[in-house]
Structures are given as structure tokens and as C-alpha cells.
Design an enzyme around this catalytic site. Structure first.
Site, PDB file in Angstrom:
ATOM      1  CE1 TYR A 171      -6.754  14.185  -5.746  1.00  0.00           C
ATOM      2  CE2 TYR A 171      -8.905  14.508  -6.778  1.00  0.00           C
ATOM      3  CZ  TYR A 171      -8.076  13.796  -5.939  1.00  0.00           C
ATOM      4  OH  TYR A 171      -8.556  12.682  -5.296  1.00  0.00           O
ATOM      5  CE  LYS A 213      -6.297  10.859  -7.350  1.00  0.00           C
ATOM      6  NZ  LYS A 213      -5.677   9.626  -6.813  1.00  0.00           N
ATOM      7  CB  VAL A 220      -0.937   0.038   1.224  1.00  0.00           C
ATOM      8  CG1 VAL A 220      -1.853   1.261   1.145  1.00  0.00           C
ATOM      9  CG2 VAL A 220      -1.760  -1.239   1.336  1.00  0.00           C
TER      10      VAL A 220
END
Length: 295
Positions: A155, A159, A15
Site C-alpha cells: 500500500y 501510494k 469516479v
């Protein structure tokens, strides 16, 4: 998973961005399923505190996800010390807000580098192990992957980029029996989102979203949904589930957002002058205070 052994039991999972927030919650859920967890991030002490909470053998590595050479070394160490990973969750991310014209070029670029380039570096570093284990790569994306919003250009761009990257990667590695999933999530209760509400312009923009779209979900709730998708090797997961419907209307979203922005932004600017926010959240502040790139 009560009374049922998870397919993750005894497996190794990686992770990124695991020091807090959603990454920490994902790590906890993986460990509860019996997975050994490799925690990757930039804050060694915070990562160590997360590791101490986990009920399974877990280790942490301080690493910058945009550093190809260091990520390759960490990937080798993860395999050596915990076993070849069957799951890799690319969760590390940054955000900043404010007018693009006034944005700091270095901060804008850093958001894209961590969110997009960092995810690609993560995939490249761990793909050899995923080929070996016929594993699964989960990319944490966003509603911003589907529909962009004003004042969040870096952002949204990053994304949207990771969504396209994962579609390409999924097609490329399918014959190697490696699964690639995209997690489309909305507002999640993390330091980053709390910082959004601390800035007037971003708070106002969120407040103008339809009620379902501005609801904030607890990180453990989102993590649980993501881990269920990992167990099933889903190509997509939507949290909340209604986000799936946004895919059906995504072509119509840009003109609608433009129309609303043309009407609302002048009014908001009159009440609260638009200013760059800098990197948001505790992770963003840690990034800004660290020499060189960070996550």
C-alpha cells in the site's frame, strides 16, 4: 453550495472504485453539485444501487481499472453516453497488511497494480476527453504517500508511486490546460479501514500513532473536502488539513518510524504473531473472489 451554482453543474465526472466507501461518497457529492456521474467498479449490482441514489443522470460500468483495452472502451462509452468528462477521480484502491517476508506475491502485486497501474490506466483512458474539456484529474492518495509504515509495504509503495506519477503528469499536461490534483487523506471510515482494526497487528500499529493521526473521518466529510478541491482545481488537498504539515517533516519520518518500529514490533509480535491479512475490506474480498484482475 447553497444558493450558488457549482462549476460542476451540467458536467460529466468519472469516479473509479465507486461501488462503496469513499468512491460512493464522492459520487454522491458530485451528483449533488449537478454533475452527471460515470460510476466505475467491479461489482455491477453494488454500482447500480449507488446509481439509484444519485439525483442526476448517471450510469455505471463494471470494469477492471488495470485492463487497458476495456478501460479505453469504457472511456469512449462514457463520452458517447454522458458527454466528455471534465473531472476524473482515480479512487479505486486495495490494501493488504502483514510482514512483507510472508506476503503472498500475487496479492502484493495486485495491490500495486490496482493502486498505481490502475490510476495510470485511468488517466490514459480519459486524457483525450480531459484535453477536450480542459478538465481535472484527481488522484486519491494517502498519508502513506508521505510517510511509509511497517506491515503495509504494498500500500505504501503504491501510494508513493501515484504521488510521483501525478507530479510528473501535472507538469506534462499543464500547457494543455488540464489540472492534476493529489488528495492526501488519512483514516477514512470505510470497509477497508474497519478491516484494519479487525487485525490485531494493524490495530496496534494504528493505536500507537499520535491521537490526531489515528482519528477516523466519515467518508461523506472527506468526500466534501475533495469535491471542494475539484471545484477549485486544487493541485493538492489534505484531509484533515494538518496533514499538510507532514510535508515539512517528511524527510525525518523514515528514521523516526524505524526507531519506533525497532522498539515496538518485538513487543507486538510477542502478544500477537504477525500474519498476512490478505486483501482488506469488502472491496478486497470482492477482488479476491473475482476471476482475473479486479478493483
Amino acid at each position: 453550495m447553497t444558493g450558488k451554482v457549482s462549476p460542476l453543474s451540467g458536467r460529466t465526472a468519472v469516479v473509479t472504485g465507486a461501488a462503496r466507501g469513499l468512491g460512493e461518497a464522492i459520487a454522491v457529492r458530485l451528483a449533488e453539485r449537478g454533475a452527471r456521474v460515470a460510476l466505475l467498479g467491479r461489482e455491477e449490482e453494488t454500482l447500480a444501487r449507488v446509481r439509484e441514489r444519485l439525483p442526476t443522470e448517471s450510469l455505471c460500468w463494471e470494469v477492471d481499472v488495470t485492463d487497458d483495452a476495456r478501460m479505453a472502451v469504457v472511456a469512449a462509452e462514457v463520452t458517447e453516453q454522458l458527454g466528455a468528462p471534465s473531472v476524473v477521480v482515480a479512487n479505486a484502491g486495495l490494501a493488504e497488511g502483514g510482514p512483507f517476508a510472508q506476503s503472498d506475491p500475487a496479492i502484493w502485486r495486485r495491490v500495486v497494480e490496482v493502486n498505481l497501474v490502475g490510476s495510470a490506466v485511468t488517466a490514459r483512458a480519459h486524457l483525450p476527453a480531459l484535453f477536450e474539456t480542459s478538465g481535472y484529474f484527481l488522484q486519491v492518495a494517502s498519508l502513506a504517500s508521505i510517510g511509509a509504515a511497517p506491515m503495509m509495504s504494498a500500500y505504501c509503495a503504491s501510494k508513493a508511486g501515484v504521488e510521483s506519477f501525478c507530479h510528473s503528469l501535472r507538469a506534462e499536461v499543464a500547457h494543455r490546460r488540464v489540472g492534476v490534483g493529489i488528495a492526501y487523506i488519512n483514516w477514512t471510515d470505510t470497509d477497508m479501514i474497519r478491516d484494519v482494526d479487525a487485525h490485531a497487528v494493524l490495530r496496534e500499529l494504528r493505536g500507537h500513532m499520535p491521537p490526531p493521526a489515528r482519528k477516523v473521518y466519515p467518508a461523506p466529510f472527506v468526500a466534501e473536502r475533495l469535491i471542494r478541491a475539484v471545484e477549485r482545481r486544487r493541485p493538492t488537498v489534505y484531509v484533515p488539513s494538518w496533514l499538510r504539515s507532514a510535508q515539512l517533516v517528511r524527510a525525518a519520518m523514515p528514521p523516526v518510524v524505524t526507531m519506533l518500529s525497532r522498539r515496538e514490533l518485538p513487543r507486538l509480535a510477542a502478544a500477537h504473531p504477525f500474519e498476512p491479512t490478505g486483501l482488506l475490506g469488502a472491496g478486497g474480498r470482492a477482488d479476491a473472489s473475482t476471476s482475473g484482475p479486479s478493483t
